[in-house]
Design a protein around this motif. Structure first.
Motif, mmCIF file in Angstrom:
data_model
loop_
_atom_site.group_PDB
_atom_site.id
_atom_site.type_symbol
_atom_site.label_atom_id
_atom_site.label_comp_id
_atom_site.label_asym_id
_atom_site.label_seq_id
_atom_site.Cartn_x
_atom_site.Cartn_y
_atom_site.Cartn_z
ATOM 1 N N LEU A 311 -18.143 3.621 -37.376
ATOM 2 C CA LEU A 311 -18.500 4.176 -36.077
ATOM 3 C C LEU A 311 -18.157 3.215 -34.950
ATOM 4 N N LYS A 312 -18.454 1.936 -35.147
ATOM 5 C CA LYS A 312 -18.149 0.956 -34.110
ATOM 6 C C LYS A 312 -16.640 0.821 -33.904
ATOM 7 N N LEU A 321 -14.871 9.063 -25.982
ATOM 8 C CA LEU A 321 -15.149 10.252 -26.782
ATOM 9 C C LEU A 321 -16.411 10.081 -27.618
ATOM 10 N N PRO A 322 -17.310 11.065 -27.605
ATOM 11 C CA PRO A 322 -18.455 11.018 -28.516
ATOM 12 C C PRO A 322 -17.989 11.251 -29.949
ATOM 13 N N ILE A 323 -18.780 10.789 -30.889
ATOM 14 C CA ILE A 323 -18.451 10.924 -32.307
ATOM 15 C C ILE A 323 -19.393 11.917 -32.958
ATOM 16 N N ARG A 357 -28.495 2.298 -36.067
ATOM 17 C CA ARG A 357 -28.008 0.963 -35.710
ATOM 18 C C ARG A 357 -26.827 1.056 -34.771
ATOM 19 N N ALA A 358 -25.847 1.899 -35.126
ATOM 20 C CA ALA A 358 -24.640 2.018 -34.300
ATOM 21 C C ALA A 358 -24.980 2.539 -32.908
ATOM 22 N N MET A 359 -25.861 3.530 -32.848
ATOM 23 C CA MET A 359 -26.256 4.078 -31.547
ATOM 24 C C MET A 359 -27.017 3.047 -30.729
ATOM 25 N N VAL A 365 -22.883 8.804 -30.548
ATOM 26 C CA VAL A 365 -22.851 9.735 -31.680
ATOM 27 C C VAL A 365 -23.583 11.000 -31.259
ATOM 28 N N MET A 366 -22.907 12.134 -31.318
ATOM 29 C CA MET A 366 -23.492 13.383 -30.834
ATOM 30 C C MET A 366 -24.093 14.244 -31.936
#
Length: 455
Positions: A311-312, A321-323, A357-359, A365-366
């Motif tokens: 993700l990062k 862009l959202p993921i 964690r990533a958020m 992240v959507m």
């Protein structure tokens, strides 16, 4: 899952096995230092508008399937085919109950595919029964309070397209776009999240082996799909303004640059969100991806923290862009418990932890879809079981859905907007992850700040 069997990871496994042979054992202090992730702090929650969902696909679950490239592959037992298709899990007739099962989880998104082979079994003829089925399916999804996520191409095309040369024939691009416009026009203004092509890298791989194709045909198919996606992106924005469009990519561990080269690198300007499918990672302590060589995917040890690094990485590449994590799940061997005791619920919670964690680190992240709602036909075999609800497709004539331990776990995650405070992943992060070797091979395994919050 397509997404699919995981034979697509053969190349990754070969490279990984070779790398493992020359990789030194991790230093004792590096492997031990900070290896345990910090607990989820109180108050760290997913936002209220986060899109929780489930995934499935038409061919893999519907049954009663008309003539297509994949029914032909199964009939002649092409490469990788082990089990007969039979009637899959008969989603074609049990979809009302399956939609309610998804609703009971609390999800906001129901992903499936609209099958071209079912709608247009003969060129120029659209089957009214097929259209009525998809109309009712989408109506039920929306009535249940969920958004449809519709895939226009999940690896399957009509038999008549195969007869005209499949993607070798430039006419297939035109025929595909004609059908895509018909579908988008029919389901516009219904809150659809659109996916043009599912996992192009894996589609190319399976066609290469099952069809099979030579290198020239491979390149023609790649070029045709890329052209079709770019045109479809513009068409969807014209026909269904405001609807998000993407093509979901399969994360491929050590071979990921090759996977991205299939289509992603050519269409980054024609994406509204990044659709990522994540199943397996690898690190110096976990080289179990080699089991893809034998088709024993249930023996591959998950690497939940790899999703964090993936993700990062994609966020750094396209930060605007959202993921959306379109697919994530874990196979078991015919529904049997894993030998290491790691459960489907453990796998789910661990991956949700690393998404949090990533958020917390600023990754947008959507949404998240679990693959899959039920077990289904994994592109040649019913043995890998990915379902929240397991189904004994080969032995149970009633195709009964049995909830796994992940059903209450997912329901609780959605209701609580994430893992509970104090949760620590069951699986310890490994040393020297393929997903981010700079961060994980030369120092301590990173841990989140305390406390951390989703931003």
């Amino acid at each position: 899952m397509p997404r699919r069997s995981r034979t697509s990871h053969v190349l990754a496994a070969l490279v990984l096995s070779a790398a493992a042979a020359v990789t030194a054992a991790p230093p004792a202090d590096a492997a031990a230092a900070d290896a345990a992730p910090r607990p989820v702090p109180a108050g760290s929650k997913f936002p209220a508008n986060f899109l929780w969902g489930v995934s499935t696909s038409g061919f893999q679950s519907e049954g009663s399937f008309p003539d297509s490239n994949w029914t032909r592959y199964v009939a002649r037992k092409a490469y990788g085919i082990k089990d007969p298709y039979k009637n899959s899990v008969d989603f074609r007739h049990q979809y009302p109950q399956d939609v309610q099962r998804a609703k009971s989880l609390g999800v906001k998104v129901f992903r499936t595919s609209i099958e071209w082979a079912r709608i247009e079994p003969r060129k120029g003829f659209r089957d009214p029964k097929a259209l009525a089925y998809y109309d009712d399916l989408i109506r039920r999804i929306r009535t249940a309070g969920m958004r449809p996520m519709l895939t226009l191409d999940h690896w399957v095309y009509p038999g008549w397209v195969a007869d005209q040369g499949a993607w070798d024939n430039p006419q297939t691009v035109n025929d595909w776009l004609r059908e895509a416009k018909f579908i988008v026009d029919r389901y516009k203004r219904q809150g659809v999240i659109w996916i043009t092509f599912n996992e192009v890298s894996q589609n190319l791989y399976h066609e290469l082996l099952a069809r099979p194709m030579n290198p020239d045909q491979f390149m023609k198919m790649r070029a045709g799909i890329t052209k079709a996606h770019r045109a479809a992106y513009d068409m969807i924005h014209k026909v269904d303004p405001g609807a998000p469009v993407s093509t979901n990519l399969a994360y491929g561990s050590i071979a990921n640059p090759l996977f991205d080269a299939a289509i992603f690198n050519q269409v980054t300007d024609k994406l509204d969100y990044l659709g990522i499918d994540y199943y397996y990672g690898a690190n110096a302590e976990n080289t179990t991806a080699r089991y893809s060589l034998s088709g024993e995917f249930w023996k591959i040890d998950p690497e939940p923290e790899g999703l964090y690094y993936v993700l990062k990485s994609y966020h750094r590449r396209l930060p605007k862009l959202p993921i959306y994590i379109v697919e994530n799940g874990m196979p078991t061997d015919n529904g049997k418990p894993r030998a290491d005791g790691y459960t489907r619920a453990d796998h789910l919670r661990d991956h949700i932890y690393w998404i949090q964690r990533a958020m917390a680190d600023g990754v947008k992240v959507m949404g998240y879809n679990y693959w899959s709602l039920t077990d289904n036909y994994e592109w040649g075999s019913y043995r890998p079981r990915f379902g929240l609800f397991t189904v004994n497709a080969l032995t149970d004539p009633k195709l009964t859905r049995h909830p796994t331990d992940a059903v209450p776990a997912y329901r609780a995650i959605i209701a609580d907007h994430g893992d509970p405070s104090g949760y620590v992943p069951k699986r310890r992060p490994g040393w020297c992850s393929i997903e981010d070797p700079i961060a994980t091979c030369f120092g301590k395994i990173p841990t989140p700040p305390v406390p951390y919050r989703i931003r």
